[in-house]
Design a protein around this motif. Structure first.
Motif, PDB file in Angstrom:
ATOM      1  N   SER A   1      27.810 -49.624  36.085  1.00 61.99           N
ATOM      2  CA  SER A   1      26.799 -48.598  35.822  1.00 61.99           C
ATOM      3  C   SER A   1      26.927 -47.451  36.824  1.00 61.99           C
ATOM      4  CB  SER A   1      25.400 -49.199  35.893  1.00 61.99           C
ATOM      5  OG  SER A   1      25.067 -49.487  37.230  1.00 61.99           O
ATOM      6  N   SER A   2      26.135 -46.433  36.617  1.00 58.94           N
ATOM      7  CA  SER A   2      26.193 -45.261  37.483  1.00 58.94           C
ATOM      8  C   SER A   2      25.239 -45.361  38.666  1.00 58.94           C
ATOM      9  CB  SER A   2      25.873 -44.007  36.661  1.00 58.94           C
ATOM     10  OG  SER A   2      24.590 -44.143  36.074  1.00 58.94           O
ATOM     11  N   LYS A   3      24.643 -46.520  38.873  1.00 64.49           N
ATOM     12  CA  LYS A   3      23.758 -46.716  40.026  1.00 64.49           C
ATOM     13  C   LYS A   3      24.593 -46.751  41.307  1.00 64.49           C
ATOM     14  CE  LYS A   3      20.475 -49.608  37.526  1.00 64.49           C
ATOM     15  NZ  LYS A   3      19.916 -50.968  37.432  1.00 64.49           N
ATOM     16  N   PRO A   4      23.953 -46.546  42.461  1.00 64.69           N
ATOM     17  CA  PRO A   4      24.694 -46.647  43.727  1.00 64.69           C
ATOM     18  C   PRO A   4      25.266 -48.058  43.920  1.00 64.69           C
ATOM     19  CG  PRO A   4      22.561 -45.612  44.069  1.00 64.69           C
ATOM     20  CD  PRO A   4      22.582 -46.102  42.656  1.00 64.69           C
ATOM     21  N   LEU A   5      26.339 -48.156  44.677  1.00 66.87           N
ATOM     22  CA  LEU A   5      27.060 -49.413  44.872  1.00 66.87           C
ATOM     23  C   LEU A   5      26.158 -50.520  45.409  1.00 66.87           C
ATOM     24  CD1 LEU A   5      29.725 -51.007  44.960  1.00 66.87           C
ATOM     25  CD2 LEU A   5      30.010 -50.174  47.292  1.00 66.87           C
ATOM     26  N   ILE A   6      25.381 -50.230  46.424  1.00 68.86           N
ATOM     27  CA  ILE A   6      24.525 -51.256  47.025  1.00 68.86           C
ATOM     28  C   ILE A   6      23.510 -51.771  46.009  1.00 68.86           C
ATOM     29  CG2 ILE A   6      22.820 -51.696  48.842  1.00 68.86           C
ATOM     30  CD1 ILE A   6      25.672 -51.446  49.852  1.00 68.86           C
ATOM     31  N   ARG A   7      22.920 -50.883  45.230  1.00 71.09           N
ATOM     32  CA  ARG A   7      21.946 -51.301  44.215  1.00 71.09           C
ATOM     33  C   ARG A   7      22.595 -52.199  43.170  1.00 71.09           C
ATOM     34  NH1 ARG A   7      17.191 -52.183  44.693  1.00 71.09           N
ATOM     35  NH2 ARG A   7      17.614 -54.001  43.501  1.00 71.09           N
ATOM     36  N   ARG A   8      23.828 -51.864  42.759  1.00 73.37           N
ATOM     37  CA  ARG A   8      24.535 -52.694  41.775  1.00 73.37           C
ATOM     38  C   ARG A   8      24.825 -54.078  42.330  1.00 73.37           C
ATOM     39  NH1 ARG A   8      29.558 -49.187  40.283  1.00 73.37           N
ATOM     40  NH2 ARG A   8      29.214 -48.527  42.398  1.00 73.37           N
ATOM     41  N   LEU A   9      25.266 -54.146  43.592  1.00 73.53           N
ATOM     42  CA  LEU A   9      25.559 -55.437  44.202  1.00 73.53           C
ATOM     43  C   LEU A   9      24.309 -56.292  44.344  1.00 73.53           C
ATOM     44  CD1 LEU A   9      28.144 -54.421  46.939  1.00 73.53           C
ATOM     45  CD2 LEU A   9      28.571 -55.637  44.815  1.00 73.53           C
ATOM     46  N   VAL A  10      23.221 -55.682  44.787  1.00 73.47           N
ATOM     47  CA  VAL A  10      21.965 -56.421  44.934  1.00 73.47           C
ATOM     48  C   VAL A  10      21.486 -56.923  43.573  1.00 73.47           C
ATOM     49  CG1 VAL A  10      19.513 -56.157  45.518  1.00 73.47           C
ATOM     50  CG2 VAL A  10      21.273 -55.296  47.061  1.00 73.47           C
ATOM     51  N   ASP A  11      21.578 -56.092  42.563  1.00 77.18           N
ATOM     52  CA  ASP A  11      21.159 -56.507  41.215  1.00 77.18           C
ATOM     53  C   ASP A  11      21.991 -57.673  40.699  1.00 77.18           C
ATOM     54  OD1 ASP A  11      19.224 -54.578  41.205  1.00 77.18           O
ATOM     55  OD2 ASP A  11      20.324 -53.177  39.921  1.00 77.18           O
ATOM     56  N   GLU A  12      23.310 -57.634  40.905  1.00 79.10           N
ATOM     57  CA  GLU A  12      24.175 -58.709  40.435  1.00 79.10           C
ATOM     58  C   GLU A  12      23.920 -60.011  41.183  1.00 79.10           C
ATOM     59  OE1 GLU A  12      26.474 -58.890  37.806  1.00 79.10           O
ATOM     60  OE2 GLU A  12      25.288 -57.133  37.315  1.00 79.10           O
ATOM     61  N   VAL A  13      23.716 -59.919  42.493  1.00 84.68           N
ATOM     62  CA  VAL A  13      23.412 -61.130  43.265  1.00 84.68           C
ATOM     63  C   VAL A  13      22.073 -61.707  42.827  1.00 84.68           C
ATOM     64  CG1 VAL A  13      22.819 -61.973  45.572  1.00 84.68           C
ATOM     65  CG2 VAL A  13      24.839 -60.575  45.252  1.00 84.68           C
ATOM     66  N   ALA A  14      21.087 -60.861  42.652  1.00 89.89           N
ATOM     67  CA  ALA A  14      19.766 -61.339  42.234  1.00 89.89           C
ATOM     68  C   ALA A  14      19.818 -61.969  40.845  1.00 89.89           C
ATOM     69  CB  ALA A  14      18.771 -60.183  42.243  1.00 89.89           C
ATOM     70  N   LYS A  15      20.698 -61.506  40.002  1.00 86.08           N
ATOM     71  CA  LYS A  15      20.769 -62.005  38.633  1.00 86.08           C
ATOM     72  C   LYS A  15      21.592 -63.290  38.518  1.00 86.08           C
ATOM     73  CE  LYS A  15      21.306 -58.753  35.689  1.00 86.08           C
ATOM     74  NZ  LYS A  15      21.918 -57.712  34.857  1.00 86.08           N
ATOM     75  N   HIS A  16      22.636 -63.454  39.350  1.00 91.45           N
ATOM     76  CA  HIS A  16      23.586 -64.538  39.123  1.00 91.45           C
ATOM     77  C   HIS A  16      23.729 -65.557  40.257  1.00 91.45           C
ATOM     78  CE1 HIS A  16      24.899 -62.669  35.451  1.00 91.45           C
ATOM     79  NE2 HIS A  16      25.088 -61.531  36.087  1.00 91.45           N
ATOM     80  N   HIS A  17      23.242 -65.280  41.449  1.00 94.87           N
ATOM     81  CA  HIS A  17      23.441 -66.207  42.567  1.00 94.87           C
ATOM     82  C   HIS A  17      22.444 -67.357  42.496  1.00 94.87           C
ATOM     83  CE1 HIS A  17      23.905 -67.677  46.670  1.00 94.87           C
ATOM     84  NE2 HIS A  17      25.068 -67.070  46.649  1.00 94.87           N
ATOM     85  N   ARG A  18      22.918 -68.585  42.473  1.00 97.66           N
ATOM     86  CA  ARG A  18      22.051 -69.743  42.255  1.00 97.66           C
ATOM     87  C   ARG A  18      21.056 -69.963  43.386  1.00 97.66           C
ATOM     88  NH1 ARG A  18      23.692 -72.273  37.815  1.00 97.66           N
ATOM     89  NH2 ARG A  18      25.875 -72.227  37.289  1.00 97.66           N
TER      90      ARG A  18
END
Length: 101
Positions: A32-49
């Protein structure tokens, strides 16, 4: 976003906005076009057990299954670590007694 044929504005800006929104829905969030840190935080929050487990607000069957899966995985990893250490670890052949100073 629903793709429909209407008589909306077909200006270049409207087409660009429409295509950008469409791409944001189709491609994974990491592109997505969001900033890198926001994308990483979103992915970790969505997929990290572990993160999901620690931030869960509701107690349901899915959380129980996550805990069960994590406990099973950790137990298996500890067992494999013990087996591999046993296979690799040196045995006591008595040579250490000769090394005393």
């Amino acid at each position: 976003m629903v793709l429909t044929r209407t008589t909306q504005s077909r200006s270049p800006a409207a087409v660009y906005t429409f295509l950008r929104d469409y791409a944001d829905e189709i491609f994974p969030a990491i592109f997505s076009s969001k900033p890198l840190i926001r994308r990483l935080v979103d992915e970790v929050a969505k997929h990290h057990r572990y993160y999901k487990l620690l931030t869960a607000t509701d107690k349901n069957k899915k959380n129980f299954l996550t805990v069960l899966q994590l406990a099973t995985t950790q137990s298996m990893l500890m067992f494999l670590l013990a087996v591999f250490y046993y296979l690799q670890a040196p045995t006591d052949d008595g040579s250490c007694e000769a090394l005393r100073t």
